[in-house]
Design a protein around this motif. Structure first.
Motif, PDB file in Angstrom:
ATOM      1  N   ALA A   1      -8.594   3.712   2.026  1.00  0.00           N
ATOM      2  CA  ALA A   1      -7.555   4.610   1.491  1.00  0.00           C
ATOM      3  C   ALA A   1      -7.013   5.571   2.543  1.00  0.00           C
ATOM      4  O   ALA A   1      -5.805   5.701   2.709  1.00  0.00           O
TER       5      ALA A   1
ATOM      6  N   HIS B   1       0.816  -1.219   0.000  1.00  0.00           N
ATOM      7  CA  HIS B   1       0.000   0.000   0.000  1.00  0.00           C
ATOM      8  C   HIS B   1       0.846   1.263   0.000  1.00  0.00           C
ATOM      9  O   HIS B   1       0.373   2.331   0.397  1.00  0.00           O
TER      10      HIS B   1
ATOM     11  N   ASN C   1     -12.549  -2.460   0.044  1.00  0.00           N
ATOM     12  CA  ASN C   1     -11.082  -2.491   0.036  1.00  0.00           C
ATOM     13  C   ASN C   1     -10.438  -1.178  -0.373  1.00  0.00           C
ATOM     14  O   ASN C   1      -9.268  -0.956  -0.082  1.00  0.00           O
ATOM     15  N   GLN C   2     -11.184  -0.351  -1.087  1.00  0.00           N
ATOM     16  CA  GLN C   2     -10.578   0.892  -1.577  1.00  0.00           C
ATOM     17  C   GLN C   2     -11.139   2.104  -0.814  1.00  0.00           C
ATOM     18  O   GLN C   2     -10.430   2.739  -0.047  1.00  0.00           O
TER      19      GLN C   2
ATOM     20  N   ALA D   1      -7.333  -3.670  -9.193  1.00  0.00           N
ATOM     21  CA  ALA D   1      -8.095  -2.591  -8.547  1.00  0.00           C
ATOM     22  C   ALA D   1      -7.521  -1.206  -8.837  1.00  0.00           C
ATOM     23  O   ALA D   1      -8.206  -0.198  -8.652  1.00  0.00           O
TER      24      ALA D   1
ATOM     25  N   ASN E   1      -1.513  -1.574  -4.582  1.00  0.00           N
ATOM     26  CA  ASN E   1      -2.832  -2.093  -4.249  1.00  0.00           C
ATOM     27  C   ASN E   1      -2.764  -3.592  -4.036  1.00  0.00           C
ATOM     28  O   ASN E   1      -2.166  -4.307  -4.841  1.00  0.00           O
TER      29      ASN E   1
ATOM     30  N   ASP F   1     -15.471  -4.518  -3.879  1.00  0.00           N
ATOM     31  CA  ASP F   1     -14.038  -4.240  -3.738  1.00  0.00           C
ATOM     32  C   ASP F   1     -13.800  -2.740  -3.624  1.00  0.00           C
ATOM     33  O   ASP F   1     -13.076  -2.282  -2.738  1.00  0.00           O
ATOM     34  N   ALA F   2     -14.444  -1.994  -4.524  1.00  0.00           N
ATOM     35  CA  ALA F   2     -14.255  -0.543  -4.520  1.00  0.00           C
ATOM     36  C   ALA F   2     -14.689   0.063  -3.186  1.00  0.00           C
ATOM     37  O   ALA F   2     -14.039   0.976  -2.665  1.00  0.00           O
TER      38      ALA F   2
ATOM     39  N   ILE G   1      -9.323   3.084 -10.086  1.00  0.00           N
ATOM     40  CA  ILE G   1      -8.855   4.259  -9.347  1.00  0.00           C
ATOM     41  C   ILE G   1      -8.155   5.238 -10.294  1.00  0.00           C
ATOM     42  O   ILE G   1      -8.382   6.447 -10.242  1.00  0.00           O
TER      43      ILE G   1
ATOM     44  N   GLY H   1     -15.337   2.350  -8.198  1.00  0.00           N
ATOM     45  CA  GLY H   1     -13.873   2.429  -8.112  1.00  0.00           C
ATOM     46  C   GLY H   1     -13.355   3.750  -8.639  1.00  0.00           C
ATOM     47  O   GLY H   1     -12.459   4.365  -8.045  1.00  0.00           O
TER      48      GLY H   1
END
Lengths: 329, 324
Positions: free
Chosen positions: B101, A114, B96-97, A131, A126, B92-93, A135, B65
């Motif tokens: 973050a 990360h 996990n994101q 993923a 990531n 997931d978005a 982003i 995402g």
């Protein structure tokens, strides 16, 4: 990094001047030596968790990184140390993070998978395969709406190509003409299995299906990567999203400690012949830059890494109260 | 004061937020030209243009995402997921994101995004278009979850959610879209995490949120005819939830019922009941009773769905149990 001794700026036709190639070599060497050091620290138990090394893939990170401007953004992968270094991450805070220390880039909460430095547009490694693409697509939307003039890059491996989010991302980038570049590091392996057992398509075919220009490059030739990256970054910046496929080599296992029983000795020797550093040394020699003249730079890199490791070892461990302070819900 | 429908209040909150802050953009399936499947975003494309009001492909993983990436890049995306059942395609978005973050990057960035999505039955939309999945999301550290019960709260909480620097899931019960209610002029402002007393009472506390608040209010009316005064607490925000307000009400009434439309097992009610059994143990004069949907997929048939969604009778019966 400080400049080494002056070198002739002779360039081959359509090639890079020696000065630039030398800087790229230096960047690759930094990535290589950092990762070799990480491998030792991991083996010695100084790095918690697990790490994925990009040894053999340095030319992709260095070449694409060289084509980017500071305002450009990049989303990376679990094999992302090289991308972070190529984008210009602070080496001290990088090692502090890898060792899980309080003054690390992510305050010891993220680790290898990360590593992020938003101040230089590094949107993070990531832990989830594929993923990074959504982003980076979102970052490109921000560039488009805010008219920043910047490009968003997503690095990913061929192992991500079967992930649905990757396909959704390529479609949206093409549909909305985003300033977006997809960089595939095709090393032939998705974790422990070869690509041909995971993917019925090719990236070339997928790019065509999504109406995205596809560029294929020898991902172990840093000069070729840089020249290709300059072109596709310029195109992406003009609102023409791109796919860059870099054929490269994953020299180490999926993770450090991977016994790699699934790989042959023939593959290892073939990879050695394609070492990106050796290829660059050869290209530099052809430009009149001898291997011996690269030594001072190597020594400087080793000294920088040693200093960063020493600082990381001396760094304080984060407390739970500090970690909990980052929780809002 | 003007009477406004729930969907219209959300529309106005979006319009006002977009007018106030150029970094607010909208993303979602059929939200721009078609105006949204429930007409919530109608007219916003004309007001703010196609750069800020974007029809997306049917691709939830990248919609959500990309919202994370856009939020990290200086925008405040408000993304619509057409039915809450479809958040499954963006987990997931979200998990996990978006949720991670800020924490895992050591506070270098926040993720100021809002995910709006309708939940709940009432349309006979069947097992894949009716679920109330908010407990899943409230279980994930890093996501805020909000669920208003009336137009004024929908407006104020959505504005607060958009202003929040962190990811907020804004859950809209489909059965409420046509509901009319007062929306003061100027419209109210509020913050997340504060409950509201929807009806005061001294004999028992009913904690609820979203459309189930109205079910609880109906139950309280029925109980009043039996001389039982139930207090109805509208949580409004599930993560964080207003533990102090629930505890204060329990300290007055000494009886607690938690009612929601989501399935009872492993739900929001379980969390509230567990906390109150702990911090409110000395206040309790009866068992804490949960009222939720039975542990089964949401059935399609008219009579089946009508029986599935928790009724005012069920809530009233639960209150009587706590008093027995």
């Amino acid at each position: 990094m400080k400049q080494g001794p002056a070198v002739p700026s002779r360039a081959r036709s359509n090639g890079l001047p020696a000065r630039e190639l030398r800087a790229l070599y230096g960047r690759m060497l930094l990535i290589r030596r950092v990762e070799e050091q990480l491998g030792r620290l991991f083996a010695d138990g100084e790095i918690p968790g697990f790490i994925h090394l990009s040894i053999g893939q340095e030319a992709v990170a260095a070449g694409v990184g060289a084509a980017l401007e500071p305002r450009d953004t990049a989303a990376s992968t679990h094999r992302g140390h090289g991308h972070a270094i190529a984008k210009g991450v602070d080496l001290d805070r990088f090692f502090l993070e890898l060792l899980g220390k309080q003054d690390g880039l992510c305050r010891g909460r993220g680790g290898s998978m990360h590593v992020a430095d938003l101040s230089i547009g590094m949107l993070g490694a990531n832990g989830i395969v594929g993923a990074g693409l959504p982003i980076a697509v979102g970052s490109a939307i921000a560039h488009q709406v805010r008219k920043t003039g910047a490009v968003a890059v997503a690095f990913f491996g061929d192992g991500a190509l079967a992930e649905g989010a990757v396909h959704e991302s390529l479609n949206l980038a093409a549909l909305w003409k985003l300033p977006f570049l997809a960089v595939c590091e095709n090393n032939g392996w998705g974790e422990f299995s070869p690509t041909d057992r995971q993917l019925a398509a090719t990236l070339e075919g997928l790019a065509a299906a999504y109406n995205l220009p596809w560029t294929d490059v020898d991902g172990n030739d840093v000069e070729a990567v840089t020249l290709a990256a300059r072109h596709v970054v310029a195109e992406a910046r003009a609102g023409r999203p791109q796919v860059l496929e870099c054929r490269t080599t994953r020299v180490r296992g999926h993770f450090e400690g991977d016994p790699q029983k699934y790989r042959s000795t023939e593959e290892a020797s073939a990879m050695a012949a394609r070492d990106p550093l050796a290829i660059a040394v050869k290209a530099l020699a052809a430009l009149g830059v001898g291997e011996a003249s690269l030594q001072p730079e190597a020594a400087e890199i080793d000294a920088r890494i040693a200093a960063a490791v020493a600082r990381a070892r001396a760094g304080a461990l984060p407390g739970m109260a500090q970690a909990r302070a980052g929780v809002y819900a | 004061m003007a009477e406004t429908r729930f969907a219209r209040a959300i529309n106005q909150a979006l319009a006002d937020a977009m007018a106030a802050d150029a970094s607010v953009i909208l993303l979602g399936e059929d939200i721009a030209a078609p105006g949204g499947p429930f007409s919530v975003t109608r007219g916003l494309l004309d007001k703010f243009g196609a750069d800020r009001v974007r029809d997306t492909p049917i691709a939830e993983a990248v919609i959500v995402g990309a919202s994370v990436g856009a939020a990290m890049g200086g925008l405040k995306p408000v993304v619509e997921i057409m039915f809450m059942d479809f958040v499954t395609l963006a987990m997931d978005a979200l998990v996990n994101q978006a949720a991670k973050a800020r924490f895992m990057f050591g506070d270098q960035t926040t993720v100021p995004m809002v995910l709006r999505t309708p939940h709940g039955g009432g349309l006979n939309a069947g097992p894949q278009h009716s679920q109330c999945l908010e407990a899943w999301l409230a279980h994930v550290p890093g996501l805020k979850v909000v669920c208003p019960s009336n137009p004024a709260d929908a407006y104020a909480l959505l504005r607060a959610a958009i202003d929040d620097p962190n990811p907020v899931i804004f859950v809209e019960n489909k059965a409420l879209y046509a509901m009319k209610g007062e929306l003061p002029d100027p419209p109210p402002s509020d913050r997340l995490g504060v409950a509201r007393t929807a009806r005061p009472g001294r004999d028992a506390t009913i904690v609820s949120y979203g459309a189930a608040v109205h079910t609880a209010l109906k139950a309280a009316e029925a109980l009043a005819r039996e001389s039982v005064e139930a207090e109805v607490i509208d949580l409004r925000s599930l993560q964080p939830w207003d533990e102090a307000a629930v505890l204060a009400s329990l300290a007055r009434t000494h009886r607690l019922v938690v009612a929601h439309e989501a399935v009872e097992a492993f739900g929001v009610g379980a969390e509230i009941a567990a906390r109150m059994a702990d911090v409110g143990f000395d206040e309790l004069d009866g068992p804490i009773v949960r009222v939720g949907a039975p542990f089964m997929p949401v059935p399609f048939g008219k009579t089946l769905e009508a029986e599935y969604v928790p009724s005012a009778d069920a809530v009233a019966a639960a209150v009587r149990r706590t008093l027995a």
